[in-house]
Design a protein around this motif. Structure first.
Motif, PDB file in Angstrom:
ATOM      1  N   UNK A  82      31.303  26.848   8.902  1.00 44.35           N
ATOM      2  CA  UNK A  82      32.263  27.446   7.959  1.00 44.35           C
ATOM      3  C   UNK A  82      31.574  28.393   6.987  1.00 44.35           C
ATOM      4  N   UNK A 141      35.941  15.770   3.130  1.00 42.70           N
ATOM      5  CA  UNK A 141      36.679  16.882   3.761  1.00 42.70           C
ATOM      6  C   UNK A 141      37.496  17.640   2.713  1.00 42.70           C
ATOM      7  N   UNK A 145      37.157  21.606   1.603  1.00 38.21           N
ATOM      8  CA  UNK A 145      38.325  22.498   1.582  1.00 38.21           C
ATOM      9  C   UNK A 145      38.436  23.195   0.220  1.00 38.21           C
ATOM     10  N   UNK A 148      35.834  25.885  -0.228  1.00 33.44           N
ATOM     11  CA  UNK A 148      36.182  27.119   0.486  1.00 33.44           C
ATOM     12  C   UNK A 148      37.276  27.885  -0.255  1.00 33.44           C
ATOM     13  N   UNK A 149      38.265  27.143  -0.755  1.00 31.81           N
ATOM     14  CA  UNK A 149      39.365  27.818  -1.457  1.00 31.81           C
ATOM     15  C   UNK A 149      38.879  28.466  -2.749  1.00 31.81           C
TER      16      UNK A 149
ATOM     17  N   UNK B  26      46.371  23.334   1.912  1.00 35.43           N
ATOM     18  CA  UNK B  26      45.975  24.005   3.159  1.00 35.43           C
ATOM     19  C   UNK B  26      45.206  23.083   4.107  1.00 35.43           C
ATOM     20  N   UNK B  27      44.736  21.955   3.588  1.00 36.80           N
ATOM     21  CA  UNK B  27      44.064  20.993   4.458  1.00 36.80           C
ATOM     22  C   UNK B  27      45.083  20.153   5.223  1.00 36.80           C
ATOM     23  N   UNK B  28      46.196  19.818   4.557  1.00 36.22           N
ATOM     24  CA  UNK B  28      47.148  18.881   5.169  1.00 36.22           C
ATOM     25  C   UNK B  28      48.336  19.556   5.841  1.00 36.22           C
ATOM     26  N   UNK B  78      41.155  21.470  17.744  1.00 42.63           N
ATOM     27  CA  UNK B  78      39.790  21.929  18.004  1.00 42.63           C
ATOM     28  C   UNK B  78      39.660  22.582  19.377  1.00 42.63           C
ATOM     29  N   UNK B 101      38.089  28.324  10.074  1.00 46.76           N
ATOM     30  CA  UNK B 101      37.450  27.335   9.200  1.00 46.76           C
ATOM     31  C   UNK B 101      38.421  26.238   8.792  1.00 46.76           C
ATOM     32  N   UNK B 102      39.622  26.676   8.428  1.00 51.64           N
ATOM     33  CA  UNK B 102      40.628  25.711   8.032  1.00 51.64           C
ATOM     34  C   UNK B 102      40.998  24.778   9.193  1.00 51.64           C
ATOM     35  N   UNK B 104      39.056  23.934  11.715  1.00 53.75           N
ATOM     36  CA  UNK B 104      37.973  22.967  11.937  1.00 53.75           C
ATOM     37  C   UNK B 104      38.137  21.787  10.977  1.00 53.75           C
ATOM     38  N   UNK B 105      38.338  22.129   9.708  1.00 56.63           N
ATOM     39  CA  UNK B 105      38.340  21.090   8.681  1.00 56.63           C
ATOM     40  C   UNK B 105      39.596  20.213   8.736  1.00 56.63           C
ATOM     41  N   UNK B 108      38.988  17.830  11.409  1.00 56.98           N
ATOM     42  CA  UNK B 108      38.081  16.766  10.977  1.00 56.98           C
ATOM     43  C   UNK B 108      38.817  15.685  10.192  1.00 56.98           C
ATOM     44  N   UNK B 109      39.661  16.120   9.287  1.00 56.24           N
ATOM     45  CA  UNK B 109      40.323  15.121   8.438  1.00 56.24           C
ATOM     46  C   UNK B 109      41.395  14.374   9.243  1.00 56.24           C
TER      47      UNK B 109
END
Lengths: 322, 322
Positions: A82, A141, A145, A148-149, B26-28, B78, B101-102, B104-105, B108-109
């Motif tokens: 990343x 994680x 995030x 990055x943001x 943005x992660x969820x 992925x 990137x988002x 990937x992460x 992961x979560x």
């Protein structure tokens, strides 16, 4: 009780003895590679130290320690993708060496390996350990995030920044210790107290890193001094400066952020830090968290003489430049 | 006992009721997005069906079913990055919508979320469930790695190809069923028998998919007929042809692999398949695996009348075009 050095030695041996499947070779080579790049193994040492603190055999906590170290190294592989980072501990990153797709997938299977280590714990502690491990992994994680943001934002509030480093860096130290305590059969109050110690120590450690990036002794600091300045990284130092600087100084800062002459950029931005006493202000913030850590340790319901290793470790972490 | 439809409805409800953290958004968001794209929820249905088979309440197995479905969707995120795929179930892929990137992460979560579901199982079955889940997850990663590596190879042996689809696709079906059996307190012999059923059914299903790509009814086949031919994908069909074709036909195949006229390419390569009776040969291979699946089900030590749902499901999966 074990010294940190003895624990690290035990961890290195245990890591050497992990057997990954032979095939597919390109899936498991990157795991062997990153796990052998070394590092100080602080996180798994914290797990063993916490178990040792409560009188458990460190072998009992080793699966948790290996889970933590494997998870940590998995995050390094994915974070380096990343961040587009070419080097890790002076060596090529996994995605540079094996390509991005391979790095994604080797990271994924490392996460499974971490869970496999954890599942080797005794049944009686497994449920609590899973809860701690999963909550910790999720936090890490979330921290990545946010990090990055934050890069996309003009500025970030200091509480938001602290929250980011808490998640990205500190909860893993806290979680590592809590796991060790749980495996050793500590009470949930004791485990929580150790978690507080680890998290606050982790925050203090990261804030110290921010300060050392500017004011560290190049001989002692492991990284290039001024690296954060060159990268315009929103560290505690930069965020404090943005809060306090006059409009004229803010526009000087803005100009310097685009300065391609790195030595000049470091000099000029450090001068701005000096003008606003940022080093002292950041140190106060850092000490708030190291005080919280030491308070948690003081309040921990364990015989005082058993805590000496933890005090020593905390001193070691927090006095790299004192 | 529950019908497959009732199980799917229960699963949809349970998925709707999963609460992910609100922040970082943005992660969820990508997790909610991919989990709501639907699909037939076959894997979690297999988990519940296996639990139901042994008389356990399906609620008891729901955490395992959600772990399986969450893990499956994580692999989709992925895999889509690695395959550079723009669409998934007719909608934008996560990395197209939120960036690599988002993606990937968030993936992961999701892996952590899958583990959190699993950790909700009762303590008594947790250790066995973790073992099955982790072994399965590791196999799926290995399968994806082999699939990527096969793309770089000139050709692949049929046993190697079968091993790849076993890992990439089939072990997840087997693992899903084994998990359900373990949660329901089935014996380890019963759980292994169900695993054999699921894995062999999975292989047969994938081989059938390879055949349908060439000979499927465009009205009934969910994907574009000839898609594998256009992509020069090393399916069972292509690998059989490469084994059997004369030098002249091999060079015709080689030429067609570069043909930009897709309709012509599909026609000409299908003609080669016809010439060597590839459809029949592939069907024999497929039936070997569906026979293994049905044998495992026959030998499963459970009252016959309780197995009817599984026979029905297997028939449904294996008779899309019969």
């Amino acid at each position: 009780m074990y010294t940190p050095n003895q624990l690290q030695e035990n961890i290195e041996n245990a890591i050497q003895n992990i057997r990954y499947p032979a095939q597919p070779e390109r899936l498991y080579q990157p795991i062997r590679y990153i796990m052998s790049l070394g590092g100080k193994r602080i996180r798994p040492a914290l797990t063993l130290m916490a178990a040792d603190l409560f009188g458990a055999a460190i072998e009992k906590a080793m699966p948790a320690a290996l889970a933590i170290e494997t998870f940590h190294n998995f995050t390094l592989i994915h974070d380096d993708i990343m961040d587009n980072a070419p080097l890790r501990r002076g060596k090529q990153t996994v995605h540079e060496k094996w390509g991005v797709n391979n790095a994604i997938l080797s990271g994924d299977v490392m996460m499974v390996e971490a869970n496999k280590h954890l599942s080797m714990l005794e049944s009686t502690v497994l449920k609590d350990a899973l809860e701690t491990f999963n909550t910790t992994a999720q936090g890490v994680c979330e921290g990545q995030q946010l990090d990055m943001e934050f890069e996309e934002l003009q500025t970030v509030s200091i509480p938001d920044y602290i929250n980011m480093i808490r998640l990205k860096t500190a909860v893993l130290l806290g979680g590592a210790m809590k796991l060790g305590a749980q495996v050793a059969g500590a009470s949930s109050a004791q485990a929580s107290q150790l978690y507080e110690f680890g998290v606050n120590l982790g925050i203090a450690f990261q804030l110290q890193d921010d300060i050392l990036d500017v004011y560290g002794d190049p001989e002692k600091f492991g990284k290039q001094v001024g690296g954060d300045i060159i990268a315009n990284k929103k560290t505690l130092m930069l965020l404090k400066l943005k809060e306090l600087a006059s409009p004229a100084d803010l526009s000087e800062l803005e100009g310097q952020s685009r300065n391609k002459n790195h030595a000049e950029k470091i000099n000029n931005i450090t001068a701005l830090y000096d003008r606003y006493n940022i080093r002292e202000l950041a140190s106060i913030e850092m000490r708030n968290y190291s005080d919280l850590a030491f308070n948690a340790l003081n309040n921990l319901d364990v015989e005082e003489d058993r805590k000496s290793q933890l005090y020593e470790l905390a001193d070691l972490l927090m006095s790299r430049e004192h």
